[in-house]
Motif scaffolding. Structure first.
Motif, mmCIF file in Angstrom:
data_model
loop_
_atom_site.group_PDB
_atom_site.id
_atom_site.type_symbol
_atom_site.label_atom_id
_atom_site.label_comp_id
_atom_site.label_asym_id
_atom_site.label_seq_id
_atom_site.Cartn_x
_atom_site.Cartn_y
_atom_site.Cartn_z
ATOM 1 N N ARG A 150 18.878 -8.170 -39.625
ATOM 2 C CA ARG A 150 17.984 -9.076 -38.881
ATOM 3 C C ARG A 150 16.819 -9.510 -39.772
ATOM 4 N NH1 ARG A 150 17.355 -7.747 -33.136
ATOM 5 N NH2 ARG A 150 18.920 -6.276 -32.432
ATOM 6 N N PRO A 151 16.144 -10.592 -39.384
ATOM 7 C CA PRO A 151 14.892 -10.949 -40.074
ATOM 8 C C PRO A 151 13.881 -9.807 -39.902
ATOM 9 C CG PRO A 151 15.596 -12.698 -38.578
ATOM 10 C CD PRO A 151 16.471 -11.536 -38.307
ATOM 11 N N GLN A 152 13.080 -9.552 -40.952
ATOM 12 C CA GLN A 152 12.096 -8.467 -40.854
ATOM 13 C C GLN A 152 10.802 -8.928 -40.218
ATOM 14 O OE1 GLN A 152 12.363 -7.421 -44.980
ATOM 15 N NE2 GLN A 152 13.616 -5.626 -44.531
ATOM 16 N N GLN A 153 10.593 -10.260 -40.212
ATOM 17 C CA GLN A 153 9.456 -10.776 -39.448
ATOM 18 C C GLN A 153 9.840 -12.126 -38.854
ATOM 19 O OE1 GLN A 153 8.584 -10.014 -42.830
ATOM 20 N NE2 GLN A 153 8.449 -12.006 -43.836
ATOM 21 N N GLU A 154 9.034 -12.579 -37.895
ATOM 22 C CA GLU A 154 9.333 -13.836 -37.212
ATOM 23 C C GLU A 154 9.336 -15.003 -38.196
ATOM 24 O OE1 GLU A 154 7.529 -16.153 -33.369
ATOM 25 O OE2 GLU A 154 6.978 -14.041 -33.622
ATOM 26 N N ARG A 155 10.292 -15.909 -37.998
ATOM 27 C CA ARG A 155 10.425 -17.111 -38.857
ATOM 28 C C ARG A 155 10.517 -16.764 -40.349
ATOM 29 N NH1 ARG A 155 10.163 -22.204 -36.916
ATOM 30 N NH2 ARG A 155 9.813 -22.382 -34.690
ATOM 31 N N GLN A 156 11.133 -15.647 -40.646
ATOM 32 C CA GLN A 156 11.368 -15.287 -42.053
ATOM 33 C C GLN A 156 12.230 -16.359 -42.707
ATOM 34 O OE1 GLN A 156 12.895 -11.317 -42.572
ATOM 35 N NE2 GLN A 156 13.638 -11.738 -44.636
ATOM 36 N N ASP A 157 12.025 -16.557 -43.994
ATOM 37 C CA ASP A 157 12.811 -17.547 -44.728
ATOM 38 C C ASP A 157 14.305 -17.194 -44.619
ATOM 39 O OD1 ASP A 157 13.377 -19.636 -46.578
ATOM 40 O OD2 ASP A 157 13.594 -18.124 -48.136
ATOM 41 N N PRO A 158 15.134 -18.138 -44.121
ATOM 42 C CA PRO A 158 16.562 -17.849 -43.932
ATOM 43 C C PRO A 158 17.253 -17.359 -45.208
ATOM 44 C CG PRO A 158 15.999 -19.899 -42.840
ATOM 45 C CD PRO A 158 14.792 -19.485 -43.628
ATOM 46 N N ALA A 159 16.886 -17.929 -46.353
ATOM 47 C CA ALA A 159 17.527 -17.527 -47.617
ATOM 48 C C ALA A 159 17.236 -16.067 -47.940
ATOM 49 C CB ALA A 159 17.066 -18.431 -48.759
ATOM 50 N N SER A 160 16.040 -15.590 -47.565
ATOM 51 C CA SER A 160 15.719 -14.185 -47.868
ATOM 52 C C SER A 160 16.518 -13.248 -46.957
ATOM 53 C CB SER A 160 14.213 -13.921 -47.769
ATOM 54 O OG SER A 160 13.786 -13.850 -46.431
ATOM 55 N N VAL A 161 16.816 -13.676 -45.714
ATOM 56 C CA VAL A 161 17.680 -12.868 -44.833
ATOM 57 C C VAL A 161 19.094 -12.812 -45.421
ATOM 58 C CG1 VAL A 161 18.646 -12.604 -42.510
ATOM 59 C CG2 VAL A 161 16.329 -13.512 -42.791
ATOM 60 N N ALA A 162 19.562 -13.955 -45.924
ATOM 61 C CA ALA A 162 20.891 -13.995 -46.561
ATOM 62 C C ALA A 162 20.926 -13.047 -47.760
ATOM 63 C CB ALA A 162 21.216 -15.424 -46.995
ATOM 64 N N PHE A 163 19.852 -13.068 -48.553
ATOM 65 C CA PHE A 163 19.742 -12.198 -49.725
ATOM 66 C C PHE A 163 19.841 -10.724 -49.310
ATOM 67 C CE2 PHE A 163 17.402 -9.619 -52.756
ATOM 68 C CZ PHE A 163 17.822 -10.103 -53.987
ATOM 69 N N GLN A 164 19.055 -10.358 -48.274
ATOM 70 C CA GLN A 164 19.044 -8.962 -47.812
ATOM 71 C C GLN A 164 20.412 -8.536 -47.265
ATOM 72 O OE1 GLN A 164 15.805 -9.184 -45.036
ATOM 73 N NE2 GLN A 164 14.259 -9.110 -46.656
ATOM 74 N N THR A 165 21.118 -9.485 -46.648
ATOM 75 C CA THR A 165 22.432 -9.162 -46.072
ATOM 76 C C THR A 165 23.425 -8.819 -47.176
ATOM 77 O OG1 THR A 165 21.943 -10.742 -44.301
ATOM 78 C CG2 THR A 165 24.197 -9.963 -44.453
ATOM 79 N N ILE A 166 23.394 -9.587 -48.251
ATOM 80 C CA ILE A 166 24.322 -9.321 -49.359
ATOM 81 C C ILE A 166 23.932 -8.038 -50.091
ATOM 82 C CG2 ILE A 166 25.215 -10.207 -51.554
ATOM 83 C CD1 ILE A 166 24.916 -13.011 -50.188
ATOM 84 N N GLU A 167 22.630 -7.827 -50.204
ATOM 85 C CA GLU A 167 22.140 -6.577 -50.802
ATOM 86 C C GLU A 167 22.662 -5.378 -49.983
ATOM 87 O OE1 GLU A 167 17.976 -6.221 -53.043
ATOM 88 O OE2 GLU A 167 17.795 -6.296 -50.862
ATOM 89 N N TYR A 168 22.591 -5.501 -48.666
ATOM 90 C CA TYR A 168 23.097 -4.438 -47.779
ATOM 91 C C TYR A 168 24.593 -4.216 -48.028
ATOM 92 C CZ TYR A 168 24.762 -2.110 -43.545
ATOM 93 O OH TYR A 168 25.374 -1.245 -42.672
ATOM 94 N N ALA A 169 25.349 -5.315 -48.104
ATOM 95 C CA ALA A 169 26.807 -5.210 -48.301
ATOM 96 C C ALA A 169 27.122 -4.513 -49.625
ATOM 97 C CB ALA A 169 27.445 -6.600 -48.270
ATOM 98 N N LYS A 170 26.373 -4.865 -50.665
ATOM 99 C CA LYS A 170 26.623 -4.259 -51.980
ATOM 100 C C LYS A 170 26.270 -2.767 -51.971
ATOM 101 C CE LYS A 170 26.330 -8.040 -55.213
ATOM 102 N NZ LYS A 170 25.559 -8.681 -56.279
ATOM 103 N N ASN A 171 25.161 -2.436 -51.328
ATOM 104 C CA ASN A 171 24.713 -1.041 -51.304
ATOM 105 C C ASN A 171 25.626 -0.143 -50.481
ATOM 106 O OD1 ASN A 171 22.557 -1.681 -52.912
ATOM 107 N ND2 ASN A 171 21.093 -1.910 -51.236
ATOM 108 N N THR A 172 26.273 -0.731 -49.472
ATOM 109 C CA THR A 172 27.084 0.078 -48.553
ATOM 110 C C THR A 172 28.588 -0.105 -48.774
ATOM 111 O OG1 THR A 172 27.017 -1.718 -46.927
ATOM 112 C CG2 THR A 172 25.339 0.008 -46.718
ATOM 113 N N GLY A 173 28.959 -1.018 -49.698
ATOM 114 C CA GLY A 173 30.376 -1.276 -49.936
ATOM 115 C C GLY A 173 31.040 -2.044 -48.795
ATOM 116 N N THR A 174 30.245 -2.790 -48.036
ATOM 117 C CA THR A 174 30.807 -3.583 -46.930
ATOM 118 C C THR A 174 31.609 -4.746 -47.516
ATOM 119 O OG1 THR A 174 28.935 -2.976 -45.545
ATOM 120 C CG2 THR A 174 30.230 -4.875 -44.830
ATOM 121 N N GLU A 175 32.798 -4.972 -46.938
ATOM 122 C CA GLU A 175 33.733 -5.907 -47.576
ATOM 123 C C GLU A 175 33.409 -7.382 -47.321
ATOM 124 O OE1 GLU A 175 37.997 -3.872 -47.340
ATOM 125 O OE2 GLU A 175 36.770 -3.437 -45.576
#
Length: 290
Positions: A150-175
């Motif tokens: 999820r966004p960490q704050q209201e109206r967070q930059d969409p690209a930074s949420v996308a960045f965090q999502t991929i970071e999460y996938a890489k860290n957890t091995g999500t396919e």
């Protein structure tokens, strides 16, 4: 129980039980195809092709006519490859579309579809301009058995949420990563700039496997016109058709592929979480024509 609405298969059934192919068969075919939202160009092309086949095989049997029509539609549908390309790890899918087409619910259903193949999935809530979209996405992700960033704050930059999502996938091995993006179209330029930024940020971390455009089949050609900006600027690789209930708008499936040059990869034929499936031209032509 309400009376069933018009369907292409129902309209064609009347033609196939006639004793022979006659002039009225051709009028009925044209009317049925137009009513089913094939559009005038595709309708003309199919009618012309059918004339050629009937002449070539010198047949007057409506059963032959049915088989030829099914084959003609299937051949045209099959010119486009419906394969989802998700072999990278993580495989990143951006989902785009105009607000109101069912984008968020489609992402939930897509996550469930992938979980059915035992793929691990994380969803990125990058449509940060609508707080309700984040909550709705979280509900669907939970139902699908997928993780959500999820966004960490209201109206967070969409690209930074996308960045965090991929970071999460890489860290957890999500396919597989599915990223929800904004769909408000009051300023197409701003929206497309935002999508370009998301793509740039994502591509620094991982290649983008698919950019899927969600279209509401019931809006037909109007919905396609609304979504034109995405097709022109978002690098769309495939289409997802929602609300494809029955075959009343079935022709839109063929006309949208021919008009955009893009394959349909997924179709949603109901409201349930399991109602999104891969697109198979052979099965769909069978459903349409009988």
């Amino acid at each position: 129980m309400a009376e069933r609405s018009w369907s292409l298969a129902g309209a064609l059934r009347g033609m196939f039980v006639k004793p022979t192919i006659d002039e009225s068969t051709w009028d009925d075919l044209e009317t049925a195809l137009i009513t089913a939202d094939f559009g005038p160009d595709v309708t003309d092309a199919i009618v012309e092709e059918m004339h050629e086949k009937v002449d070539r095989y010198a047949t007057t049997d409506p059963k032959d006519f049915q088989r030829m029509l099914r084959e003609t539609i299937e051949e045209r549908l099959a010119r486009f490859d419906p394969t989802l390309h998700l072999s990278e790890r993580p495989a990143v899918v951006l989902v785009v579309g105009v607000n109101g087409v069912g984008k968020t619910t489609t992402i939930g259903k897509f996550a469930r579809f992938l979980r059915g193949y035992e793929r691990s999935v994380v969803v990125g809530a990058a449509d940060t301009f609508r707080a309700a979209a984040v909550e709705q996405l979280a509900t669907w992700a939970e139902r699908a058995g997928a993780q959500i960033v999820r966004p960490q704050q209201e109206r967070q930059d969409p690209a930074s949420v996308a960045f965090q999502t991929i970071e999460y996938a890489k860290n957890t091995g999500t396919e597989i990563v599915i990223i929800d993006t904004a769909g408000r179209l009051h300023t197409k330029g701003g929206l497309m700039d935002e999508l370009s930024k998301i793509k740039r940020v994502v591509e620094k971390q991982a290649p983008i496997a698919e950019v899927l455009l969600v279209l509401d089949a019931t809006t037909g050609q109007n919905g396609l016109a609304q979504a034109q900006a995405f097709i022109e600027h978002a690098g769309v690789t495939g289409l997802v058709l929602t609300k494809l209930d029955g075959s009343a708008k079935g022709g839109f499936v063929l006309s949208v592929q021919e008009r955009t040059g893009l394959p349909i990869k997924l179709v949603g034929q109901g409201e349930g979480i399991g109602d999104l499936t891969g697109f198979t031209p052979h099965v769909f032509a069978q459903q349409l024509v009988g």
